[in-house]
Each structure stands twice: as structure tokens, then as C-alpha cells.
Write an enzyme that holds these catalytic residues in place. Structure first.
Site, PDB file in Angstrom:
ATOM      1  N   ARG A  47      -6.589  26.667  23.291  1.00  0.00           N
ATOM      2  CA  ARG A  47      -5.815  27.905  23.303  1.00  0.00           C
ATOM      3  C   ARG A  47      -4.326  27.560  23.308  1.00  0.00           C
ATOM      4  O   ARG A  47      -3.902  26.598  23.936  1.00  0.00           O
ATOM      5  CB  ARG A  47      -6.193  28.718  24.534  1.00  0.00           C
ATOM      6  CG  ARG A  47      -5.554  30.089  24.580  1.00  0.00           C
ATOM      7  CD  ARG A  47      -6.283  30.996  25.540  1.00  0.00           C
ATOM      8  NE  ARG A  47      -5.568  32.247  25.768  1.00  0.00           N
ATOM      9  CZ  ARG A  47      -5.515  33.263  24.916  1.00  0.00           C
ATOM     10  NH1 ARG A  47      -6.130  33.165  23.762  1.00  0.00           N
ATOM     11  NH2 ARG A  47      -4.853  34.361  25.203  1.00  0.00           N
TER      12      ARG A  47
ATOM     13  N   THR B 106      -9.414  38.541  16.563  1.00  0.00           N
ATOM     14  CA  THR B 106     -10.295  37.412  16.903  1.00  0.00           C
ATOM     15  C   THR B 106     -11.606  37.275  16.084  1.00  0.00           C
ATOM     16  O   THR B 106     -12.001  38.189  15.390  1.00  0.00           O
ATOM     17  CB  THR B 106     -10.637  37.440  18.413  1.00  0.00           C
ATOM     18  OG1 THR B 106      -9.467  37.686  19.143  1.00  0.00           O
ATOM     19  CG2 THR B 106     -11.285  36.199  18.887  1.00  0.00           C
TER      20      THR B 106
ATOM     21  N   THR C 236      -8.902  32.520  17.559  1.00  0.00           N
ATOM     22  CA  THR C 236      -8.038  33.671  17.280  1.00  0.00           C
ATOM     23  C   THR C 236      -6.609  33.290  16.942  1.00  0.00           C
ATOM     24  O   THR C 236      -6.133  32.223  17.344  1.00  0.00           O
ATOM     25  CB  THR C 236      -8.045  34.631  18.496  1.00  0.00           C
ATOM     26  OG1 THR C 236      -7.456  35.870  18.108  1.00  0.00           O
ATOM     27  CG2 THR C 236      -7.258  34.072  19.657  1.00  0.00           C
TER      28      THR C 236
ATOM     29  N   SER D  71      -9.299  37.428  26.924  1.00  0.00           N
ATOM     30  CA  SER D  71     -10.605  38.054  27.101  1.00  0.00           C
ATOM     31  C   SER D  71     -11.711  37.192  26.488  1.00  0.00           C
ATOM     32  O   SER D  71     -12.885  37.482  26.651  1.00  0.00           O
ATOM     33  CB  SER D  71     -10.637  39.421  26.420  1.00  0.00           C
ATOM     34  OG  SER D  71      -9.627  40.244  26.922  1.00  0.00           O
TER      35      SER D  71
END
Ligand code: NAG
Ligand code: NAG
Ligand code: NAG
Length: 558
Positions: free
Chosen positions: A109, A384, A402, A443
Site C-alpha cells: 500500500r 479498487t 487500487t 477498507s
């Protein structure tokens, strides 16, 4: 002589008959062995959010690739088939269960760059909107993630994973129907025409491409070719990186080569949460796994069964789910990067005492003011992709990837063909400060469930804030409410938004909506149901793979 001939003919006939019998036996044996109904697979399957990319992943598996090879190839493909969702300019989270049952999480990420806009969070949107601009670009980790998991679990050579996508990107392909639909939306047309994205998605006369047009990514094809030949370093230390940084700077961004240099993939053991006879494996914060686990653990205590959908019990079941989702909203602030937020931990969300305490506060006949759930106002988001893969050796991969919102920051790098993320928007409404190097809360929750009887469910979803809803309801439907995987994913959802308003997807049972309104819930005006789930399940030796119809997806297997 004649006798000998007859004897030979008899022999031949006999042998033929034997052959036939043997063949029939073989057929029956293999049928009994398989025992898998049509539409299910015997060996392996890939569920990406498009048929093209599921098939590209499946082909890798058939050529001897592992589930990780299949997942990477499917993700690379998704970067061109659903370029609005993910790509090399973003980040991803892999949850991987190996043959021995060990589950690890690899997070690439994005992180906050060393230098970032002062008072960044003052730019946060106050309502649901595409939030574009170079100040939101996080350091893209996507490719370092692929490199890391491929080194660990890959069986095919790295360049091979890129081949089909390079071909697609260079030769072009018909506009995917789903993307064509998005590009016909006014808000998105405005974004595309008003940004460097027009290089990719507009005709020479500046009209936006539509269904029936051919989509090509010539620059990205070149970039992928270089990366296929020279590895991820081409982007993180080499010329592609320098070109990317130049383009980001030209767009006003703050990323430096040093940010790319110092990016590291985080590897950790997954969190494992028991749900009765099932174990749920999830990524730790700042991913959204703890939220999913919290909701499922609350719901587990209500002893749901297929009867829970009958008559008035259905209202009761959704009432409980909605209350659980409201308490989850109240906990949004506890999902932060643990490295940079020492005081904050989401560990209580997977602690059974805390879950039991909250469950007692769930009323069956009413709802409450927001303060009851500790909810502070925040905003929701969309975007995403997710890929689920199970290979013939039992390696399971659940990966969510994403660039954040649709087309990320809206900034396209012409020198490299890469679309850049706007991941830093994820701090909005959930943080008061941000630190260099910190990962924004998410999320995303690529999950793997295993049952005591040996069943495996690889599942995850996309849709920004709706990911938790989409994945939680699919799992509840499948695990406890007696639905098969197709129905579990297809069932209309109720989304409890960040303001605790209920938003019902088209097709949701109207008598339940009325019943819930009577209990005092507020209805919201959520316009976009971008909730999309991809899952692969193995049960009694047969594999079912489902890709969500909402994004016109299709899974593939063999
Ligand atoms: C723009 O160009 C495309 C492709 O050549 C064509 O199909 C379309 O009709 C043109 N639109 C306008 C408004 O000229
Ligand atoms: C809801 O149920 C509780 C406990 O059974 C009861 O005390 C309360 O009066 C009920 N409230 C309403 C509005 O029916
Ligand atoms: C799933 O269940 C529904 C309803 O029972 C049924 O109509 C459908 O055929 C099932 N789908 C599969 C793939 O088994």
C-alpha cells in the site's frame, strides 16, 4: 489357414471389446473421481473483475504457474482492462495461504512521501466527489509487491507474467463495456477531458472514447516491456522512475526518487479470527480486515441460519447487521498505521470480550443516535479491484489492489503510461495529522476463510467504503444464510454509510426496507453501488469461482 484368420479376427474383436470396456470403466472412474458439477472446476480457478483477466490468470496456472503467478498476471491485465481501478501507480495487499496452512500478508500500500503539502487535510473533500490533484499521490508500491510475492511463491519466469498484457496494451482491444459505461458519465468525462488522461481516453478531436472504440496503451506497453526484462528496479531505481518523478513534478507533486528508492513491502503474519467452525484470515491495520472481523464476530453470536431470512426474521437479521455496521462505523478511527500511531490499535475489534460487550448493546427493536455508536462524521469513497485465486497445489491468493478513486489523482504520466493514485485522500475524515512514510487507513480486506472440514473460501471486494459491506454480507450469506456463492454475492446489499444512513441497493426486499424504517433508521441518498466481490471456493474437492455481475465480471478455471 481359415481357422487361424477367424482366430485372429476373434482376437481383434476381443481386444476391441476389452478396449471399449476399459474406456467405459475409465470414463466412469474419472466421472466418479471428479464428481464436480458443471460450472465448477477440478483443479484451479481465478476470479478477477473481468473475463479477459480471469482467463489470462487461468492460462498462467495451466502453464504451470502458481496462484501468485496467476494473480499477478490477472492484476497486470486489470491495469489495462479496468485502468480506472488499479495499476502500477497504486498499491495492493496480498493475503496468501500456503499449502501448509500458514497465512501471510504482503502490503505494498502507498505511503506518504517524505515531502508533502502542508495542511494537506485542509484540502479534504466535504462530500462524495472525485478528489483529484497531485497533492494526494502516495508513493506507489504496486510493483514492489508483485516482485516480493513472485520471489516467494512464483513458478513461472517474471517476464512471462507480462506477455499477454503487453500484447493487449500495444495492439489494443475493444473498449470494455464496463469502462465504456463509466466514460459516458458526465462527471468522468469532465475529469478525462480536463486532465492528461485525455491522451489515453480521447479521440484526436477531444471527444471521449466510447463503446465500440479501440483502447490502446502504447506507452504502458513499453514500460511493461522494460519492467519485464529488467525487474521492478527499472521503476524504483531506474529510468522509468526518473521519468515518472519528472511527470509528477510537472503536475505539481512532491514525490522524489528517494521516495521510490526507500519503498519497502511490509510482510506480516495474517490476523486469524475464529468464527465458529471457520477461521477467518485477514490483513492487519491499516487495512480494513479488523472491521470485517468485528462485524462477522458480532453476527456470529446471533446463531444465524437459513431461517433467519424467513418472514419477519429477515427484518431482524438485517436490523442486527445494520446495528453491527453502525458500531463498526464508530470504530473507523481506530484503523491507522500502527507504526505511526502508537496509542491507536484495532486489536480490540478482534477481541471476543469487546465483541460480546458490543453485541449486548445491539437492540432488536430500535436504532439509536449516532453518539451511541461513537460515530463522528466522515466521508465515503469508491474505487479498487480484487482478485481471488486457488491453484492445484492448494496455494490461495486473495489480493485487493487500487489507485483509490476512479482514475486516482486524475494524473497520467505521459513518459511512462502510468496513472497515479490519490491514496492520501484515505486519511480524510479518519486522521487529524499525517506523517511521512505512513500508510493511509483502508477498507481493503483481502480475506481467506478455512473451515474445519477443509473447505477454503478466498474472497475480497472493491468499492471503497462499500468493501466491508460487500464482503461481510457475501460471507454472512454464504456461511450462515444457506446461499450458494453466486447468490451470496448477487444478493442486493444495504450499505450503512459514514453518517449511519441506510442505502439500499436496487432489488432490496421492500418489505424489509419498510420494516427497518419503522425501527427508526434514516435513509441515505448514496448514488453509486460500486460494491464488487470476487471469490473462489473449494468444497469437497470441487472449485466454484464467482466474479461479480455488478462489474460484468466472469471467473475462469480448469
Ligand atoms: C471525433 O472522432 C471520432 C473518431 O474519429 C468520431 O467517431 C466522432 O464522430 C468525432 N466526433 C466529433 C464531434 O467530431
Ligand atoms: C424494545 O425491547 C426492549 C427489551 O425487550 C424493551 O424494554 C423496550 O420497551 C422495547 N422498545 C420498543 C420501542 O418497543
Ligand atoms: C444457486 O442457488 C439458486 C437458488 O437456490 C439457484 O437458482 C442457482 O442455480 C444456484 N447456482 C449455482 C451456480 O449453483
Amino acid at each position: 489357414m481359415a481357422k487361424q484368420k477367424t482366430w485372429q479376427v476373434c482376437c481383434l474383436l476381443g481386444a476391441g471389446l476389452l478396449c471399449a470396456v476399459a474406456l467405459i470403466c475409465l470414463c466412469i472412474a474419472s466421472f466418479v473421481n471428479k464428481g464436480c458439477s458443471s460450472g465448477t472446476f477440478q483443479h484451479a480457478a481465478v476470479s478477477a473483475d473481468s473475463q479477459r483477466c480471469s482467463e489470462i490468470g487461468r492460462n498462467m496456472l495451466q502453464q504451470g504457474g502458481s496462484a501468485v503467478d496467476g494473480a499477478i498476471a490477472a492484476l497486470l491485465c486489470t491495469a489495462v482492462v479496468n485502468p480506472q481501478s488499479m495499476g502500477l501507480g497504486g498499491g495492493s495487499i496480498f493475503t496468501i495461504r500456503d499449502k501448509a496452512g500458514k497465512v501471510k500478508v504482503y502490503s505494498s500500500r502507498e505511503t506518504v512521501p517524505q515531502s508533502f503539502k502542508a495542511n494537506l487535510l485542509n484540502d479534504c473533500p466535504t462530500k462524495l466527489a472525485l478528489t483529484t490533484g497531485s497533492q494526494w499521490i502516495g508513493v506507489p508500491g504496486e510493483l514492489r509487491g508483485y516482485e516480493k510475492v513472485h520471489k516467494q511463491y512464483g513458478k513461472l519466469p517474471w517476464p512471462k507474467l507480462f506477455e499477454p498484457t503487453i500484447k493487449l496494451a500495444r495492439e489494443g482491444f475493444p473498449m470494455p463495456q464496463y469502462l465504456g459505461g463509466l466514460l459516458s458519465n458526465d462527471m468522468i468525462q469532465k475529469l478525462v477531458k480536463g486532465s492528461s488522461l485525455r491522451d489515453l481516453f480521447c479521440h484526436k478531436n477531444k471527444t471521449v472514447l466510447s463503446n465500440g472504440d479501440i483502447l490502446k496503451f502504447p506507452k504502458l506497453a513499453e514500460t511493461m516491456e522494460t519492467i519485464a526484462a529488467h525487474g521492478a528496479d527499472a521503476l524504483y531505481t531506474g529510468k522509468i522512475g526518473h521519468d515518472l518523478i519528472q511527470d509528477i513534478k510537472a503536475a505539481g507533486g512532491t514525490l522524489e526518487m528517494e521516495d521510490l528508492h526507500s519503498f519497502r513491502v511490509q510482510v506480516e503474519d495474517a490476523w486469524t479470527v475464529p468464527l465458529g467452525n471457520t477461521l477467518l484470515h485477514i490483513p492487519q491495520p491499516p487495512a480494513g480486515g479488523a472491521m470485517l472481523a468485528f462485524i462477522l464476530s458480532l453476527m456470529k453470536g446471533f446463531s444465524l441460519s437459513p431461517n433467519s431470512l424467513h418472514g419477519d426474521q429477515k427484518i431482524q437479521t438485517y436490523q442486527r447487521y445494520i446495528e453491527a455496521a453502525k458500531f463498526a462505523n464508530g470504530q473507523r478511527g481506530s484503523i491507522r498505521d500502527p507504526v505511526f500511531n502508537k496509542g491507536k490499535s484495532a486489536a480490540h475489534l478482534v477481541d471476543s470480550d469487546f465483541v460480546d460487550r458490543i453485541r449486548e448493546k445491539i437492540s432488536t427493536n430500535r436504532t439509536h443516535d449516532d453518539s451511541y455508536y461513537n460515530v463522528t462524521p466522515s466521508t465515503d469513497r469508491v474505487g479498487t479491484t480484487h482478485v481471488s485465486v486457488l491453484d492445484k497445489d492448494g496455494l490461495a491468493v486473495s489480493v485487493t489492489s487500487t489507485i483509490n478513486q476512479i482514475f486516482g489523482s486524475g494524473i497520467y504520466s505521459p513518459k511512462t503510461g502510468i496513472i497515479l493514485n490519490n491514496e492520501l485522500v484515505d486519511f480524510c475524515g479518519r486522521a487529524d495529522t499525517v506523517s511521512a512514510g505512513e500508510q493511509p487507513p483502508s477498507s481493503m480486506t483481502p480475506a481467506i476463510l478455512e473451515s474445519m472440514s477443509g473447505g477454503i473460501l478466498v474472497i475480497g471486494g472493491s468499492g471503497g467504503s462499500m468493501i466491508t459491506t460487500a464482503v461481510a454480507l457475501s460471507i454472512i450469506n454464504r456461511l450462515w444464510l444457506g446461499m450458494n456463492l453466486t447468490d451470496a454475492i448477487a444478493a442486493p446489499v444495504v450499505f450503512v454509510d459514514a453518517k449511519n444512513n441506510l442505502n439500499f441497493e436496487k432489488g432490496f426486499d421492500t418489505s424489509v426496507i419498510d420494516g427497518l424504517k419503522a425501527l427508526g433508521h434514516r435513509k441515505g441518498e448514496w448514488p453509486y453501488f460500486f460494491n464488487v466481490v470476487s471469490a473462489v471456493e473449494k468444497e469437497h474437492g470441487c472449485i466454484t469461482a464467482v466474479s461479480d455481475n455488478r462489474k460484468m465480471g466472469q471467473a475462469a478455471g480448469y
